[in-house]
Design a protein around this motif. Sequence first.
Motif, PDB file in Angstrom:
ATOM      1  N   LEU A  37      14.549  12.867   5.257  1.00 41.17           N
ATOM      2  CA  LEU A  37      15.936  13.335   5.096  1.00 41.17           C
ATOM      3  C   LEU A  37      16.873  12.758   6.155  1.00 41.17           C
ATOM      4  O   LEU A  37      18.054  12.563   5.903  1.00 41.17           O
ATOM      5  CB  LEU A  37      15.980  14.871   5.123  1.00 41.17           C
ATOM      6  CG  LEU A  37      15.418  15.536   3.870  1.00 41.17           C
ATOM      7  CD1 LEU A  37      15.511  17.040   3.986  1.00 41.17           C
ATOM      8  CD2 LEU A  37      16.162  15.060   2.626  1.00 41.17           C
ATOM      9  N   ARG A  81      10.627  19.558  10.600  1.00 44.19           N
ATOM     10  CA  ARG A  81       9.907  20.020   9.405  1.00 44.19           C
ATOM     11  C   ARG A  81       9.923  21.534   9.400  1.00 44.19           C
ATOM     12  O   ARG A  81       9.813  22.157  10.451  1.00 44.19           O
ATOM     13  CB  ARG A  81       8.448  19.559   9.437  1.00 44.19           C
ATOM     14  CG  ARG A  81       8.254  18.066   9.585  1.00 44.19           C
ATOM     15  CD  ARG A  81       6.880  17.656   9.094  1.00 44.19           C
ATOM     16  NE  ARG A  81       6.808  17.770   7.637  1.00 44.19           N
ATOM     17  CZ  ARG A  81       5.709  18.103   6.977  1.00 44.19           C
ATOM     18  NH1 ARG A  81       4.607  18.375   7.620  1.00 44.19           N
ATOM     19  NH2 ARG A  81       5.724  18.187   5.659  1.00 44.19           N
ATOM     20  N   TYR A 135       7.580  19.153  -2.488  1.00 43.31           N
ATOM     21  CA  TYR A 135       7.891  20.569  -2.264  1.00 43.31           C
ATOM     22  C   TYR A 135       8.272  21.266  -3.577  1.00 43.31           C
ATOM     23  O   TYR A 135       8.819  22.344  -3.561  1.00 43.31           O
ATOM     24  CB  TYR A 135       9.020  20.713  -1.240  1.00 43.31           C
ATOM     25  CG  TYR A 135       8.722  19.958   0.034  1.00 43.31           C
ATOM     26  CD1 TYR A 135       7.726  20.410   0.899  1.00 43.31           C
ATOM     27  CD2 TYR A 135       9.412  18.796   0.355  1.00 43.31           C
ATOM     28  CE1 TYR A 135       7.427  19.698   2.054  1.00 43.31           C
ATOM     29  CE2 TYR A 135       9.127  18.085   1.503  1.00 43.31           C
ATOM     30  CZ  TYR A 135       8.134  18.535   2.355  1.00 43.31           C
ATOM     31  OH  TYR A 135       7.832  17.857   3.491  1.00 43.31           O
ATOM     32  N   ASP A 159      14.819  20.389  -7.705  1.00 46.25           N
ATOM     33  CA  ASP A 159      13.445  20.795  -8.012  1.00 46.25           C
ATOM     34  C   ASP A 159      13.394  22.311  -8.148  1.00 46.25           C
ATOM     35  O   ASP A 159      14.356  22.998  -7.819  1.00 46.25           O
ATOM     36  CB  ASP A 159      12.470  20.307  -6.918  1.00 46.25           C
ATOM     37  CG  ASP A 159      12.722  20.956  -5.588  1.00 46.25           C
ATOM     38  OD1 ASP A 159      12.687  22.194  -5.512  1.00 46.25           O
ATOM     39  OD2 ASP A 159      12.977  20.219  -4.589  1.00 46.25           O
TER      40      ASP A 159
HETATM   41  P1  ADP Z   1       9.022  15.311   5.503  1.00 46.01           P
HETATM   42  O1  ADP Z   1       9.098  15.588   4.038  1.00 46.01           O
HETATM   43  O2  ADP Z   1       8.372  14.011   5.799  1.00 46.01           O
HETATM   44  O3  ADP Z   1       8.482  16.438   6.287  1.00 46.01           O
HETATM   45  P2  ADP Z   1      11.876  15.178   5.394  1.00 46.01           P
HETATM   46  O4  ADP Z   1      12.846  14.736   6.391  1.00 46.01           O
HETATM   47  O5  ADP Z   1      11.890  14.485   4.076  1.00 46.01           O
HETATM   48  O6  ADP Z   1      10.449  15.111   6.068  1.00 46.01           O
HETATM   49  O7  ADP Z   1      12.079  16.698   5.144  1.00 46.01           O
HETATM   50  C1  ADP Z   1      12.228  17.563   6.221  1.00 46.01           C
HETATM   51  C2  ADP Z   1      11.786  18.945   5.867  1.00 46.01           C
HETATM   52  O8  ADP Z   1      12.686  19.529   4.943  1.00 46.01           O
HETATM   53  C3  ADP Z   1      10.462  18.996   5.176  1.00 46.01           C
HETATM   54  O9  ADP Z   1       9.427  19.062   6.117  1.00 46.01           O
HETATM   55  C4  ADP Z   1      10.545  20.253   4.345  1.00 46.01           C
HETATM   56  O10 ADP Z   1      10.191  21.357   5.106  1.00 46.01           O
HETATM   57  C5  ADP Z   1      12.017  20.336   4.012  1.00 46.01           C
HETATM   58  N1  ADP Z   1      12.323  19.842   2.665  1.00 46.01           N
HETATM   59  C6  ADP Z   1      12.777  18.626   2.336  1.00 46.01           C
HETATM   60  N2  ADP Z   1      13.001  18.534   1.007  1.00 46.01           N
HETATM   61  C7  ADP Z   1      12.654  19.726   0.486  1.00 46.01           C
HETATM   62  C8  ADP Z   1      12.634  20.260  -0.863  1.00 46.01           C
HETATM   63  N3  ADP Z   1      12.998  19.515  -1.918  1.00 46.01           N
HETATM   64  N4  ADP Z   1      12.235  21.542  -1.028  1.00 46.01           N
HETATM   65  C9  ADP Z   1      11.848  22.288   0.044  1.00 46.01           C
HETATM   66  N5  ADP Z   1      11.833  21.845   1.316  1.00 46.01           N
HETATM   67  C10 ADP Z   1      12.223  20.569   1.532  1.00 46.01           C
END
Ligand code: ADP
Length: 534
Positions: free
Chosen positions: A495, A479, A436, A460
């Motif tokens: 996450l 998501r 992302y 980031d």
């Molecule tokens: P995934 O990445 O597999 O969709 P995660 O649990 O890692 O699942 O993340 C959940 C959601 O949080 C992601 O779908 C994204 O929308 C958001 N997200 C996570 N990390 C970031 C980031 N560094 N910047 C922006 N959005 C993020």
Amino acid sequence: MKRYFTSRWLLLGLGLAALVGLTGMNVYTLVRLQQATVQSSQDAQRNKVSEFNAAVANRFNPAVRAFWPLNVEALEGTWRAERRLPDDFTAVLATLSRDSLYAAVYFAPGSFVSCGIGSEVYRFVPETEQLVRIEQPPRAVCDGIGLIRTRVNVLIEEYRWNTKRLFDANRTMNIALINHRGNGIAGYVSLEIDNTYFQRRYLPREMASVFGTREETGISAWIYDWLRGEVVLTNDPTATFERRTVSMSQRFPDILDTWTTAARFDTTPVLVESNNSLWRNLLALGVATLLLVSTIVFMFVLAQRERALALRQAGFLANVTHELKTPIAVMQAAGENLADGRVSDPTRLKAYGTHIQTESMRLRRMIDKLLDVAKTEAGRYPFKPEPYVMADLVDRYLKESGEQADTRLESAVRVVVDRDHFDTILGNLVENARKYGGDTGYVGIRVSRQGRRAVLEVEDRGIGIPPESIKRVFEKFYRVENADTARTKGHGLGLSIVKSLTELNGGRVEVRSTLGSGTTFRISFPITDRTHAN
Ligand code: ADP
């Protein structure tokens, strides 16, 4: 599905409306009940004033009533002929003179004009039952008889009863004996009121019995002599009589013409109690309603969440199946080609090999993640916490994974964590920062010490997270759904694993993000001084 959805909201609305209705009804009933209590208590207090005055009046009535059956005409005759009273009159005077309410009983014949030389006023002597003429009757008696004489002479034409009584303040009660035949007055009886008995003994007793004390009945009562402007008697010596604070006052009809009974109504202990109980009830009702409403809402929200989770899980399953099938299909095709022996060109052979390798790695990563989730869910994650320098953990991770990042690592902070868990946490965060992180490709990792905590930050400069989603990104399968994230692959698991593992290791996770300019995840653990595993 849609119908199911709306009917749930409808049911929630109906349930809440029923609750609000019930509560409203209860409040209404409670308040009405309280009002009725107040009303009836006030009525009771008002009644007491009338009751008291009636009781006092009643004390004087027998004296007047005793003359009613007697023959006044006969009295006139007997007096004129013999200068004495008939026996039935004597008997009544004897009875009256024995009543402690009266200090003395006097009689004056109808010819009485006023006290002075030659006037006839007799005192009734109870011992001998004789009338004794007295030269100088008491002032009060003269005044009393004089008063009633004037009054009755005016009334006599229309007056229908054979007695008329009149009080001279609280000093005497005077009765005119009227002969209707002769249209004249046959005589006057003047009863001197014994004020020692009346004011000191009778009235206080009566007052106590009707009004009680203010503490008991909430009433302060006074007998007030308005002619003299003084209080004759009260049941509440601590209170001062003030006309404007009096709730109610009532004259004595026909008797004690200069007195009135006044009362001030305070709240009674019963009212105070009923008031308190009203508030207690309302409070209990409020708390109960609040609890019920919050329970209903809570359960509703919970149900909504579970449904959303179930939907996401179903979606996930479909997704996973698809994701698993793709690498397998690729590998299968590559494998078939190789197995056939049709490919002999070394560059193509190498390409097939690389295909199989990357696809199997992808597959493996996915399976690892699924297993991670399953294990944290079941609480069966192998857990071996040991003290580490946090910066070392980060270095090692970067080396092993081959990731590039802008690092600023404070070297001296030590934490107790499971190394594999730490790698998983950091790995997921870095992976997200890449996914992302937008075009800049910037990934910053920082280790610092803040108070008693060691902090790991992964930053980031990418798409950021919308504020309304910030709270939810740690939820399983969640998501963010928009055009930016649609381009990335994922299942919303990373996450949730980060959060579970961080908490399992005694840490906290936070996120700060600005939509469109970047995100920072911040993991912190308590600092330790331990350098070796125990
Ligand atoms: P995934 O990445 O597999 O969709 P995660 O649990 O890692 O699942 O993340 C959940 C959601 O949080 C992601 O779908 C994204 O929308 C958001 N997200 C996570 N990390 C970031 C980031 N560094 N910047 C922006 N959005 C993020």
